[in-house]
Design a protein around this motif. Structure first.
Motif, PDB file in Angstrom:
ATOM      1  N   GLY A  35       0.771  -1.234   0.000  1.00  0.00           N
ATOM      2  CA  GLY A  35       0.000   0.000   0.000  1.00  0.00           C
ATOM      3  C   GLY A  35       0.798   1.277   0.000  1.00  0.00           C
ATOM      4  O   GLY A  35       0.238   2.367   0.189  1.00  0.00           O
ATOM      5  N   CYS A  36       2.092   1.196  -0.243  1.00  0.00           N
ATOM      6  CA  CYS A  36       2.969   2.366  -0.222  1.00  0.00           C
ATOM      7  C   CYS A  36       3.115   2.935  -1.636  1.00  0.00           C
ATOM      8  O   CYS A  36       3.145   2.191  -2.615  1.00  0.00           O
ATOM      9  N   ALA A  54       5.317  -1.543 -14.632  1.00  0.00           N
ATOM     10  CA  ALA A  54       4.883  -2.889 -14.223  1.00  0.00           C
ATOM     11  C   ALA A  54       4.173  -2.837 -12.875  1.00  0.00           C
ATOM     12  O   ALA A  54       3.180  -3.552 -12.653  1.00  0.00           O
ATOM     13  N   ILE A  55       4.664  -1.999 -11.982  1.00  0.00           N
ATOM     14  CA  ILE A  55       4.021  -1.852 -10.670  1.00  0.00           C
ATOM     15  C   ILE A  55       2.619  -1.260 -10.831  1.00  0.00           C
ATOM     16  O   ILE A  55       1.650  -1.734 -10.226  1.00  0.00           O
ATOM     17  N   ARG A  56       2.512  -0.227 -11.662  1.00  0.00           N
ATOM     18  CA  ARG A  56       1.195   0.390 -11.879  1.00  0.00           C
ATOM     19  C   ARG A  56       0.236  -0.597 -12.532  1.00  0.00           C
ATOM     20  O   ARG A  56      -0.954  -0.648 -12.193  1.00  0.00           O
ATOM     21  N   HIS A  57       0.748  -1.397 -13.463  1.00  0.00           N
ATOM     22  CA  HIS A  57      -0.088  -2.403 -14.134  1.00  0.00           C
ATOM     23  C   HIS A  57      -0.624  -3.421 -13.136  1.00  0.00           C
ATOM     24  O   HIS A  57      -1.738  -3.958 -13.309  1.00  0.00           O
ATOM     25  N   ALA A  58       0.162  -3.673 -12.085  1.00  0.00           N
ATOM     26  CA  ALA A  58      -0.254  -4.630 -11.050  1.00  0.00           C
ATOM     27  C   ALA A  58      -1.136  -3.981  -9.986  1.00  0.00           C
ATOM     28  O   ALA A  58      -1.543  -4.644  -9.035  1.00  0.00           O
ATOM     29  N   GLY A  59      -1.418  -2.691 -10.145  1.00  0.00           N
ATOM     30  CA  GLY A  59      -2.314  -2.014  -9.216  1.00  0.00           C
ATOM     31  C   GLY A  59      -1.623  -1.148  -8.186  1.00  0.00           C
ATOM     32  O   GLY A  59      -2.290  -0.566  -7.317  1.00  0.00           O
ATOM     33  N   GLY A  60      -0.295  -1.048  -8.250  1.00  0.00           N
ATOM     34  CA  GLY A  60       0.449  -0.247  -7.301  1.00  0.00           C
ATOM     35  C   GLY A  60       0.630   1.189  -7.763  1.00  0.00           C
ATOM     36  O   GLY A  60       0.281   1.543  -8.892  1.00  0.00           O
TER      37      GLY A  60
END
Length: 281
Positions: A35-36, A54-60
């Protein structure tokens, strides 16, 4: 100025230097799972962008920033830009680092300068920029990446061991001062992690003296005997320790045995290290 105002880790904001690969990228992935929001600072901006995407694609929640930790003005600018945008800085991970291999006799002064600039000044710059902000907001956690080579000897990586010992000393001392101000400080001391630094010192490192094929094979065998762990596993365990506000974070935990042995029997451990090294050169 209370510790409980820091967010662990949900809703927190973290800057990671050296965030494009290896431990830095793994920390970014794991932090966002918890959640950071992360800002990945790195000279390799294209690679940092790929990791952030890749992080944004995974929902981060992640962004990339072109950053050379050797440049204090750039580090300070990123810290203030982040705080101005998000309103806070919970974590500063001073993780950027390089390595060089080879005996002391083959070093040139520019080799020393290159390692010290990134490994030590890069950490100092992150501390200097983030600590002021954290004091103003009354909370924060500075996490510096050293190495098991900052607690033990590392023959063949003289400059690396020198800077990593310095980072441990910096972190331990700052932790005492910072605690009185409500700020946390920890230091990572990882053993072998499967990162680009293992493979010929990484993109910005340097092999000062090429080993013979036989020596290289023996060194590869030594590395495998040490059972390198994947960076994502390291990140999971390391962030659990950060959440507990541990001071010196040694991962894998089995390496604590070597550290304790060295503290109890320093002369014996020096002799044993020299004896074992002779088998690989």
């Amino acid at each position: 100025m209370q510790d409980e105002t820091i967010r662990i880790f949900d809703g927190a904001v973290a800057i990671i230097t050296g965030g494009a690969s290896g431990i830095g990228a793994a920390l970014g992935r794991e932090l966002t799972k918890r959640g950071c929001e992360v800002i990945l600072g790195d000279r390799q901006i294209e690679l940092a962008e790929e990791v952030a995407a890749a992080i944004r694609h995974a929902g981060g929640k992640a962004t990339a920033a072109e950053l050379n930790a050797v440049d204090y003005d750039a580090v300070e600018a990123l810290v203030y830009e982040t705080v101005n945008r998000t309103g806070r800085l919970d974590y500063m991970f001073n993780n950027a680092g390089i390595a060089m291999t080879g005996p002391a006799i083959v070093y040139k002064i520019e080799d020393w300068n290159a390692v010290i600039d990134v490994n030590l000044w890069g950490v100092i710059h992150g501390v200097q920029a983030a600590y002021k902000v954290m004091l103003e907001q009354g909370f924060g956690h500075i996490v510096n990446t050293a190495s098991l080579a900052g607690l033990l000897t590392a023959p063949g990586r003289l400059s690396y061991a020198t800077t990593k010992h310095a980072i441990v000393g910096l972190s331990k001392t700052l932790r005492i001062e910072a605690a009185m101000q409500g700020i946390r400080v920890s230091v990572f001391c990882p053993g072998f992690v499967r990162t680009p630094i293992i493979d010929r010192c990484g993109k910005y490192g340097k092999v000062l003296k090429e080993p013979s094929p036989e020596q290289q094979e023996k060194l590869n065998q030594l590395v495998e005997k040490c059972k390198p762990i994947p960076p994502d596993i390291f990140a999971q365990k390391a962030l659990d320790a950060v959440a507990r506000n541990e001071a010196i974070i040694v991962i894998p935990s089995r390496n604590k045995l070597f550290w304790w042995f060295d503290r109890l029997f320093p002369e014996w451990n020096l002799w044993l290290t020299q004896k074992k090294l002779a088998e690989y050169i």
